[in-house]
Design an enzyme around this catalytic site. Structure first.
Site, mmCIF file in Angstrom:
data_model
loop_
_atom_site.group_PDB
_atom_site.id
_atom_site.type_symbol
_atom_site.label_atom_id
_atom_site.label_comp_id
_atom_site.label_asym_id
_atom_site.label_seq_id
_atom_site.Cartn_x
_atom_site.Cartn_y
_atom_site.Cartn_z
ATOM 1 N N GLU A 154 0.832 -1.205 0.000
ATOM 2 C CA GLU A 154 0.000 0.000 0.000
ATOM 3 C C GLU A 154 0.864 1.251 0.000
ATOM 4 O O GLU A 154 1.976 1.248 0.528
ATOM 5 C CB GLU A 154 -0.872 0.069 1.264
ATOM 6 C CG GLU A 154 -2.077 -0.796 1.244
ATOM 7 C CD GLU A 154 -2.966 -0.569 2.473
ATOM 8 O OE1 GLU A 154 -4.116 -1.004 2.406
ATOM 9 O OE2 GLU A 154 -2.531 0.013 3.472
ATOM 10 N N GLY A 186 1.594 -1.653 8.753
ATOM 11 C CA GLY A 186 2.777 -0.977 9.274
ATOM 12 C C GLY A 186 3.572 -0.224 8.225
ATOM 13 O O GLY A 186 4.734 0.119 8.446
ATOM 14 N N TRP A 201 -10.924 -1.046 4.363
ATOM 15 C CA TRP A 201 -11.393 0.151 5.054
ATOM 16 C C TRP A 201 -12.328 0.938 4.136
ATOM 17 O O TRP A 201 -13.081 1.779 4.598
ATOM 18 C CB TRP A 201 -10.209 1.055 5.417
ATOM 19 C CG TRP A 201 -9.305 0.523 6.473
ATOM 20 C CD1 TRP A 201 -8.092 -0.052 6.294
ATOM 21 C CD2 TRP A 201 -9.516 0.546 7.886
ATOM 22 N NE1 TRP A 201 -7.530 -0.394 7.500
ATOM 23 C CE2 TRP A 201 -8.389 -0.029 8.504
ATOM 24 C CE3 TRP A 201 -10.561 1.000 8.697
ATOM 25 C CZ2 TRP A 201 -8.268 -0.164 9.882
ATOM 26 C CZ3 TRP A 201 -10.428 0.872 10.071
ATOM 27 C CH2 TRP A 201 -9.300 0.288 10.638
#
Length: 163
Positions: A50, A86, A118
């Site tokens: 990501e 993370g 999300w």
């Protein structure tokens, strides 16, 4: 670090030849979370899946440098070395010149590991996450959300330990 050699959680280390050559059980294992180890791992061998949010990156850098510790380990898939959670912490540590990060190494094959999104407009699968990490075609930040059936331990590793 933990001085025990026969930790029940260290089986994940030996499934990946890269990990078994990089991680010294006596030196680098911090603790266990369920059946999985938390270890110090070189940042350079990890694959993000990501992008990061620049505003969050700056905020987190201030927090980490103010306290001088990394509270939680990042989450890494043990076979592929793809970062599951993370990304911001890893980017901050890189910026600070650190070489290692505490990582909870988990197996994506474990039914205890779920991935959700999300974002309401995304359907995220484990395959999508791995593909993004291994091809370098990163997903937008806050696309995936990994849910475990156990709590990720706090480790409070001082920045000085992270090289």
């Amino acid at each position: 670090m933990y001085e025990g050699f026969n930790l029940p959680c260290c089986g994940e280390l030996f499934k990946n030849p890269v990990l078994s050559s990089l991680v010294n059980i006596k030196r680098d294992v911090i603790c266990c979370a369920e059946n999985y180890p938390v270890v110090l791992i070189p940042i350079e061998v990890l694959y993000p899946h990501e992008e990061v949010n620049p505003a969050r990156l700056k905020e987190l850098e201030q927090e980490i440098t103010r306290f001088g510790v990394l509270r939680k380990p990042i989450l890494v898939e043990s076979e592929s070395l793809v970062i599951l959670d993370g990304h911001h912490r890893v980017r901050v540590l890189r910026k600070l010149g650190k070489r290692f990060v505490p990582a909870l190494l988990i197996s994506y094959e474990d039914l205890c590991v779920r991935v959700e999104s999300w974002r309401s407009d995304w359907v995220v699968t484990k395959d999508l996450v791995l593909k993004a990490g291994l091809t370098g075609r990163l997903l937008p930040h806050k696309t995936s959300r990994h849910v475990l059936c156990f709590d990720v331990p706090l480790v409070d590793v001082p920045l000085s330990v992270l090289g």
